[in-house]
Design a protein around this motif. Structure first.
Motif, PDB file in Angstrom:
ATOM      1  N   ALA A  79       4.184   5.539   6.560  1.00 48.59           N
ATOM      2  CA  ALA A  79       4.922   4.405   6.017  1.00 48.59           C
ATOM      3  C   ALA A  79       5.321   3.453   7.133  1.00 48.59           C
ATOM      4  O   ALA A  79       5.485   3.867   8.284  1.00 48.59           O
ATOM      5  CB  ALA A  79       6.156   4.902   5.260  1.00 48.59           C
ATOM      6  N   GLY A  80       5.435   2.194   6.796  1.00 51.72           N
ATOM      7  CA  GLY A  80       5.868   1.225   7.803  1.00 51.72           C
ATOM      8  C   GLY A  80       5.288  -0.144   7.507  1.00 51.72           C
ATOM      9  O   GLY A  80       4.684  -0.368   6.450  1.00 51.72           O
ATOM     10  N   ALA A 101       0.856  -1.187   0.000  1.00 49.10           N
ATOM     11  CA  ALA A 101       0.000   0.000   0.000  1.00 49.10           C
ATOM     12  C   ALA A 101       0.891   1.236   0.000  1.00 49.10           C
ATOM     13  O   ALA A 101       2.103   1.131   0.221  1.00 49.10           O
ATOM     14  CB  ALA A 101      -0.915   0.015   1.225  1.00 49.10           C
ATOM     15  N   VAL A 102       0.291   2.391  -0.268  1.00 51.66           N
ATOM     16  CA  VAL A 102       1.018   3.651  -0.297  1.00 51.66           C
ATOM     17  C   VAL A 102       0.301   4.627   0.634  1.00 51.66           C
ATOM     18  O   VAL A 102      -0.934   4.632   0.705  1.00 51.66           O
ATOM     19  CB  VAL A 102       1.076   4.212  -1.748  1.00 51.66           C
ATOM     20  CG1 VAL A 102       1.680   5.623  -1.764  1.00 51.66           C
ATOM     21  CG2 VAL A 102       1.870   3.279  -2.653  1.00 51.66           C
ATOM     22  N   GLN A 109      -7.742   1.745  -0.047  1.00 54.85           N
ATOM     23  CA  GLN A 109      -7.962   0.413  -0.610  1.00 54.85           C
ATOM     24  C   GLN A 109      -9.272  -0.148  -0.053  1.00 54.85           C
ATOM     25  O   GLN A 109      -9.628   0.125   1.095  1.00 54.85           O
ATOM     26  CB  GLN A 109      -6.820  -0.545  -0.256  1.00 54.85           C
ATOM     27  CG  GLN A 109      -5.477  -0.116  -0.814  1.00 54.85           C
ATOM     28  CD  GLN A 109      -4.447  -1.237  -0.774  1.00 54.85           C
ATOM     29  OE1 GLN A 109      -4.711  -2.354  -0.331  1.00 54.85           O
ATOM     30  NE2 GLN A 109      -3.239  -0.917  -1.259  1.00 54.85           N
ATOM     31  N   ARG A 110      -9.941  -0.931  -0.871  1.00 53.83           N
ATOM     32  CA  ARG A 110     -11.113  -1.664  -0.393  1.00 53.83           C
ATOM     33  C   ARG A 110     -10.703  -3.115  -0.173  1.00 53.83           C
ATOM     34  O   ARG A 110     -10.126  -3.736  -1.065  1.00 53.83           O
ATOM     35  CB  ARG A 110     -12.234  -1.624  -1.428  1.00 53.83           C
ATOM     36  CG  ARG A 110     -13.462  -2.423  -1.003  1.00 53.83           C
ATOM     37  CD  ARG A 110     -14.550  -2.375  -2.073  1.00 53.83           C
ATOM     38  NE  ARG A 110     -15.795  -2.939  -1.572  1.00 53.83           N
ATOM     39  CZ  ARG A 110     -17.000  -2.681  -2.089  1.00 53.83           C
ATOM     40  NH1 ARG A 110     -17.108  -1.867  -3.131  1.00 53.83           N
ATOM     41  NH2 ARG A 110     -18.072  -3.226  -1.586  1.00 53.83           N
ATOM     42  N   VAL A 149       3.556  -0.436   3.956  1.00 56.30           N
ATOM     43  CA  VAL A 149       3.125   0.863   3.450  1.00 56.30           C
ATOM     44  C   VAL A 149       4.345   1.665   3.025  1.00 56.30           C
ATOM     45  O   VAL A 149       5.233   1.931   3.831  1.00 56.30           O
ATOM     46  CB  VAL A 149       2.311   1.624   4.513  1.00 56.30           C
ATOM     47  CG1 VAL A 149       1.861   2.980   3.966  1.00 56.30           C
ATOM     48  CG2 VAL A 149       1.111   0.794   4.958  1.00 56.30           C
ATOM     49  N   GLY A 150       4.370   2.032   1.774  1.00 54.47           N
ATOM     50  CA  GLY A 150       5.454   2.844   1.240  1.00 54.47           C
ATOM     51  C   GLY A 150       5.062   4.312   1.249  1.00 54.47           C
ATOM     52  O   GLY A 150       3.881   4.654   1.249  1.00 54.47           O
TER      53      GLY A 150
END
Ligand code: C2O
Ligand code: CU
Ligand code: CU
Length: 487
Positions: free
Chosen positions: A294-295, A230-231, A236-237, A326-327
């Motif tokens: 992020a993490g 994810a970013v 997101q669903r 997560v980026g």
């Protein structure tokens, strides 16, 4: 051969067959070597099959040989995958499935949650596809069907827990098109299984009938603790399906809220921020997720202990279901999309009130409701409804087409049961535990241990005969199921 073409007597005759045949399984014993799963791989969602021109025609081959957790295995899958392919249809489409049974026991197909005809070769739980045979299902999805997340799984009475546990389950998405405004629309099927060193599903003998079976591997889309990308700032669903045989799951994402947008395939009026989502066996929840930094964040699943029976055993455990990676830095914070809420359940005056009692207990111990009545589970426990086990030939409830009824489901057992009704969704009015109703119709509702749940059910849309049962699948297989004829 059409599954509906199997004469009912023959079908019933087939029901006992699988019991003696254990090929393709292995029996668990102490010290048995275990499957060596891979963990931490990148999430791969199930393959997707989408309708075109108003129709989705698929061949589903149910058989052993599916990979699990990144390793070749002999789990049971549809088309060689666990979970099976995601079937995507639009309201008004026809779903045409040819189900090939490559198992050594009967199976069949149920479209859990769909408001479709249970008759003939529709979503009919009374017909079976014998081993080696194929059956054709024709499932017209009504044009006014709600859009949302549903699923499919076998429903051959006496074999359901074993077959779902071995891997047979897949998502079914009814959608007008892609979800607008989301960076990803993910299908996340939670399942559990236990495999031996050769990757074969382990037969639990006798099954732990109290809480139902619990697998050693808790899987997300057939993978062990996969990584979900994810970013920061995107939405997101996630469409969660609880396809475990008997676990009640509480899902949470570390340091993040989940924004619940749908329950059992029914879109809520707006996103509900929650710290965790509770998912009964068979239930679904769709959530929006928007990572804010992020993490690496754990998506965890807590399994309720012993079906609320408090028998000592293991307490609730948190397991890591996935790691969300997560980026950053990401772009602007995306807004949540506005999803069209489902039409409210049809209102109308209640014309009939019924009382059903979930019954069962320890065989021979006495002192519990309905002892000695209902079906005998292999673990020495009995399970039934209104004191008798499932009989596919019997009609337990006769309902007039179009009626709005109030069902009070009582629980005379010391464990909670997730009550499921096919075809006609149920709105929780109140229960003995003071649960806050979701306000929308559900297809699985918890009936607290020793308590009750009051449900409003509109028998509209389709007519025919189908079933209601406990979705702890070992309980269903042992007899906690009844029939309802609407017409
Ligand atoms: Cu998901 Cu009758 O079941
Ligand atoms: Cu169902
Ligand atoms: Cu149950």
């Amino acid at each position: 051969m059409s599954p509906a073409a199997v004469p009912r007597r023959r079908v019933l005759g087939l029901l006992g067959l699988g019991v003696a045949v254990v090929g393709g399984c292995s029996v668990a014993g102490p010290g048995t070597a275990r499957f060596d799963p891979r963990r931490g791989e990148v999430l791969r969602e199930p393959p997707e099959l989408t309708s075109t021109g108003g129709r989705l025609a698929v061949d589903l081959v149910a058989g052993p040989g599916a990979s699990v957790a990144g390793r070749p295995a002999a789990a049971w899958g549809y088309g060689g995958t666990v979970p099976g392919p995601t079937l995507r249809v639009r309201p008004g489409d026809e779903l045409a499935v040819r189900l090939h049974n490559r198992l050594d026991r009967p199976t069949n197909l149920h479209t859990h949650g769909l408001r479709v005809s249970p008759e003939g070769n529709g979503d009919n739980p009374f017909v079976l596809v014998p081993p080696g045979a194929a059956g054709d299902y024709r499932i017209p999805v009504p044009a006014d069907h709600p859009t949302g997340t549903f699923w499919y799984h076998p429903h051959a009475h006496g074999h359901v827990a074993e077959q779902v546990f071995a891997g047979l389950a897949g998502a079914l998405v009814v959608a007008d098109g892609p979800t607008p405004g989301v960076a990803a629309d993910r299908v996340l099927v939670v399942g559990d299984t236990t495999l031996d060193a050769g990757g074969r599903p382990v037969t639990l003998g006798p099954p732990p009938m109290g809480a139902g079976r619990r697998g050693e591997l808790l899987l997300l889309d057939g993978q062990l603790q996969p990584e979900v990308g994810a970013v920061v700032g995107e939405v997101q669903r996630w469409r969660f399906v609880n396809a475990t045989a008997s676990r009640t799951l509480t899902l949470a994402l570390a340091d993040h809220l989940l924004h619940r947008v749908a329950v059992d395939g029914i879109t809520l009026p707006g996103p509900e921020p929650v710290t965790a989502v509770r998912l009964l066996p068979g239930a679904r929840s769709d959530v929006l997720v928007r990572p804010d930094r992020a993490g690496r964040w754990s998506l965890t699943a807590r399994t309720a202990a012993d079906g609320g029976m408090g028998m000592g055993g293991a307490g609730p455990v948190d397991e890591v279901l996935a790691t969300v990676v997560v980026g950053g830095p990401g772009g602007a914070t995306a807004p949540f999309p506005v999803l069209a809420a489902a039409a409210p359940s049809p209102a109308g005056a209640v014309t009939v009130r019924r009382r059903l009692v979930l019954t069962g207990g320890m065989g021979g111990m006495g002192g519990m409701g309905g002892v000695g009545q209902g079906g005998m589970g292999q673990g020495g426990m009995t399970f039934g409804i209104d004191g008798r086990p499932f009989d596919p030939e019997r009609v337990d409830q006769r309902v007039a087409a179009g009626a709005v009824e109030e069902w009070t489901v009582e629980n005379a057992t010391p464990m909670s049961h997730p009550f499921h009704l096919h075809t006609w969704p149920m709105e929780l009015v109140a229960d003995s535990a003071g649960t806050a109703p979701t306000g929308v119709a559900q297809d699985v509702v918890e009936v607290p241990a020793g308590g009750w749940a009051r449900l409003l059910i509109a028998f509209v849309g389709v007519t025919g005969r189908s079933v209601y049962h406990c979705h702890v699948l070992d309980h269903e297989d042992a007899g906690m199921m009844g029939t309802v004829a609407v017409g």
